[in-house]
Design an enzyme around this catalytic site. Structure first.
Site, mmCIF file in Angstrom:
data_model
loop_
_atom_site.group_PDB
_atom_site.id
_atom_site.type_symbol
_atom_site.label_atom_id
_atom_site.label_comp_id
_atom_site.label_asym_id
_atom_site.label_seq_id
_atom_site.Cartn_x
_atom_site.Cartn_y
_atom_site.Cartn_z
ATOM 1 C CG HIS A 404 -1.998 -1.005 1.179
ATOM 2 N ND1 HIS A 404 -2.792 -1.180 0.073
ATOM 3 C CD2 HIS A 404 -2.426 -1.918 2.096
ATOM 4 C CE1 HIS A 404 -3.672 -2.147 0.312
ATOM 5 N NE2 HIS A 404 -3.459 -2.624 1.526
ATOM 6 C CB CYS A 453 -2.270 3.193 -4.863
ATOM 7 S SG CYS A 453 -3.245 1.754 -5.330
#
Length: 827
Positions: A404, A453
């Protein structure tokens, strides 16, 4: 050695030579062969051999080298048939030749020596172990000559030199009987320039130690290319030119005595073993015509004319086609981090496979690789510190992160597995801060591959003030564009994320780093599953043609580089395999392998058991609470059952396997217990237990104590921002702190209405991965989670996505306005 048959052994575990001999006997016999054996087994309801099974066996005669007997024995083994059952069936069958195959021979070689390739200066060990009715003697031979003083089952030569290369065989004597082992080859490689890493091959795995070099020669001269890998057995080689195999080029050295212009092109070598395959770098070979220009009198020519024929003004002979200067790295170091088991955020699957695949590829290019899974914030910061300690002037440094992440104001943040929900910059690592520290080391190349991301984190409005130097050696490869997500392929099995799926196909190309990434971007652009949703973004200040495949040439600080290499080697040292002898007479082999720098594999195998012991099994237990060891997945009969998917093909068979992860959390030496359980016929098969306590010290990355407190001079101090630890007594605020603040910002229900429902992308993956969304070909969002918990301060569920996977611009803008209004009200 006992004449008694081990009746408890499974048929499926019979040695291949025995099975082959038994099948030959049963296949050739008509009245007492495999078909009659199948009828006898079919009458025993325990093993359920059906007429369909018999028909399947009979069809094997139609195949090349097919064996109905082998198929029948395999079916019997799968259904629990033991050697004792098989012996009874053969007795009923009346086939004495087949029954004789099951009886132990007077002399048996149990462990055959294996061919090996190793580096000059290392120690050679060849092993041959045999058992007989009386003591056995050994004699080793090299070719036809006896090796002096080689009367042991282990032939040890240390250190080995080039003269020790050749073919070896062992003769075993027992009374009047004797047997020869199989021939083995010993290949000794002369590696004059250190590649900066150890050459020992883990459990026989291949390791590339000699890369071919680009060649420039002229028509008629000898062209020679050389490569080399260490491993057990000796690797196989096949040279390729322009992607096509070169006929009869199956040796380490490719020699073309009288080269022609047609021999020019791009060469690389495929190196393989029974379980692995790797490629060398691709190198350019230029075969230039020898063109002479003799000057017998004054002649007029321009500077361009002189440059065209590659000469120097005033010389009497000019040759064409100068080769550009080769660039070098003083060393190559890579840190690979894959975070997947998040405590407060959705878990991921692809990072483990991505890190494993990139580790193997980078090692082929002589990178010193540290590969780590599931790190907390403190562990990530300390791992980065250790990575930075390996860097110095001219080193190529590469950082890969999968997990993440998010991006705010041009700064990228990597999210640790213990990050709270929602997380802020104080809980994460800033990539640009790490780059700043790398620049201080005067590295030759800085490469960042960020598989995460890059959505904005609406809970973090800090703006880091990182002042970077202007250097022409920085390359960023982002798995996705700014304010977009990166994806992993939803599958019930193991698969790469989209970025690494295409990156690993190009990473070994001998091209400038940015050229490699450009090709990856083109490949990703053709992938229908993520077209329009994920695109590789490249940012670079690279002014030279630097490639990850560049050779290593230690600089002026060679001693310093060697010391730092030892520091890397210390974190990758495996415990030595050991044999444990128990009072009952049983002997257990305890072996170790590394799946990642912080994941250790332990396997146990029965080497010897007493003749009167009917059953014997060994397992490990009593591990430290610091480690991640699932009791339900310990001591399994296959590596896959214990979660060892990536390394399973390289582990020895017929063992019990245990996977020990999170070694970075180990605070003391790793101590565990080996338990032996056995039963004896004389004791009515009542189980008896023996135990041994084993201390293997601190294996692999545990030696670096990444669990220590973060040092004051770490990467923590380079990113000063409003919420950073430099301005806060605690650098990882817990969820309870966020809960308190959120209750003062507004209603959780009001904020939930602003968030659209999460959903998976319903797009096709043509490779055939089964997805979790119900569609057998579906892609799910990976490495996302940029914004935090959608419940706005209430307790979060680790299994739920807490931010929208896709949101319209209007909703994003509405969220930003709403959050800003809450922050203004609080202020």
């Amino acid at each position: 050695m006992s004449d008694a048959l081990d009746r408890s052994a499974r048929v499926g575990l019979l040695k291949e030579p025995l099975v082959k001999k038994l099948c030959e006997v049963l296949d050739k016999s008509s009245s007492k062969g495999w078909r009659r054996l199948g009828e006898i087994v079919a009458s025993d309801r325990r093993f359920r051999v059906s007429p369909d099974d018999m028909e399947m066996c009979s069809l094997k005669v139609l195949e090349l080298e097919g064996s109905p007997s082998r198929t029948l024995l395999r079916l019997m083994g799968e259904r629990g048939c033991t050697t004792g059952h098989l012996a009874d069936y053969l007795q009923t069958l009346g086939n004495t030749d087949a029954l004789q195959c099951l009886k132990p021979a007077a002399l048996q070689i149990l462990i055959q020596p294996q061919s090996v390739a190793l580096v000059c200066g290392h120690n050679l060990r060849l092993s041959c172990h045999a058992v007989g009715k009386s003591p056995v003697q050994y004699q080793w031979f090299k070719s036809k000559e006896e090796v002096p003083n080689s009367f042991s089952s282990d032939l040890v030569i240390g250190p080995v030199y080039l003269k020790d290369a050749g073919f070896y065989i062992c003769r075993v004597n027992c009374g009047g009987a004797f047997e020869f082992s199989q021939w083995v080859q010993v290949d000794v490689l002369d590696v004059s320039v250190s590649c900066g890493q150890g050459y020992h091959s883990l459990e026989g795995r291949l390791k590339l130690v000699i890369q071919p070099q680009s060649q420039r020669t002229y028509v008629g001269e000898t062209l020679q290319l050389e490569c080399g890998a260490v491993g057990r057995p000796v690797p196989r080689y096949q040279w390729h030119r322009n992607g096509v195999p070169v006929p009869n080029a199956t040796r380490r050295k490719l020699v073309i005595p009288h080269s022609m212009q047609d021999h020019g092109g791009r060469y690389r070598c495929e190196i393989s073993s029974s379980t692995e395959r790797m490629w060398t770098n691709e190198v350019d070979v230029a075969i230039a015509p020898r063109i002479s220009v003799h000057i017998s009198e004054a002649m007029e020519c321009s500077e361009d004319d002189v440059y065209a024929i590659g000469g120097v003004l005033g010389s009497s002979e000019f040759l064409l086609n100068n080769v550009p200067e080769q660039l070098f790295a003083t060393d190559k170091v890579a840190l690979l981090i894959g975070n997947l088991s998040y405590q407060n955020h959705p878990r991921l699957k692809a990072p483990m496979v991505d890190v494993y695949d990139l580790t193997n590829l980078l090692r082929q290019m002589n990178f010193q690789v540290v590969s780590l899974l599931d790190l907390t914030e403190a562990e990530m910061r300390n791992a980065v510190d250790e990575f930075l300690s390996l860097l110095h002037k001219g080193v190529y440094g590469l950082l890969y992160y999968a997990g993440h992440g998010y991006e705010n104001y041009g700064n990228s943040f990597m999210v640790p597995v213990d990050a709270p929900s929602p997380y802020r910059s104080a809980n994460c690592l800033c990539v640009q801060s790490i780059l700043k520290l790398m620049q201080e080391k005067e590295t030759g190349l800085n490469v960042f591959l960020l598989d995460m991301c890059r959505k904005r984190n609406i809970h973090d409005d800090s703006a880091p003030n990182n002042v970077l130097r202007v250097t022409a050696n920085i390359v960023f490869g982002y798995a996705t564009c700014q304010d977009a997500e990166a994806f992993e392929l939803s599958s019930s099995g193991l698969t790469n994320g989209v970025f690494v799926k295409f990156l690993k196909r190009r990473l070994l190309d001998d091209e400038k780093v940015t050229v490699v990434l450009d090709r990856v971007a083109e490949d990703m652009g053709q992938f229908d599953a993520t077209k329009g949703k994920q695109a590789l973004e490249i940012r670079s200040s690279l002014s030279e043609r630097r490639a990850l495949t560049d050779p290593i040439l230690p600089g002026d600080s060679a001693d310093l580089a060697h010391a730092r290499s030892l520091q890397w080697a210390k974190a990758h040292e495996l415990p030595e395999s050991m044999c444990l002898n128990f009072d009952c007479g049983a002997q257990i082999k305890l072996g170790f392998a590394a799946e990642f720098s912080n994941v250790l594999i332990i396997y146990t195998r029965i080497v010897k058991k007493p003749e009167d012991m009917s059953f014997c099994q060994a397992h490990v237990t009593d591990f430290s609470q610091d480690l991640d060891v699932d009791p339900k997945e310990m001591n399994r009969e296959t590596p896959e059952e214990t979660g060892i998917y990536l390394l399973s093909s390289n582990l020895p068979q017929h063992c019990l396997y245990t996977r020990v992860s999170s070694l970075q959390k180990l605070r003391e030496e790793l101590v565990f217990t080996v338990c032996l359980q056995g039963t004896f016929t004389a004791m009515d098969d009542e189980p008896v237990h023996w135990t041994k306590s084993i201390d293997i010290g601190k294996p692999l990355i545990a030696r670096l104590d990444l669990n220590r407190a973060v040092r004051r001079n770490s990467c923590l101090q380079t990113c000063l921002m409003p919420h950073s630890p430099s301005h806060s007594p605690c650098h990882s605020p817990g969820p309870e702190h966020h809960l308190h603040h959120h209750h003062h910002r507004g209603s959780p229900q009001d904020h939930n209405r602003l968030l659209p429902q999460n959903h998976y992308l319903d797009v096709c993956e043509h490779q055939g991965a089964a997805g979790v969304c119900g569609d057998p070909f579906c892609v799910g969002p990976s490495h996302s989670e940029p914004a935090g918990d959608s419940s706005w301060g209430l307790s979060s569920s680790p299994g739920r996505l807490s931010t929208p996977i896709e949101a319209t611009d209007d909703i994003n803008e509405l969220q930003t306005v709403f959050i800003n209004s809450l922050q203004l009200q609080q202020q």
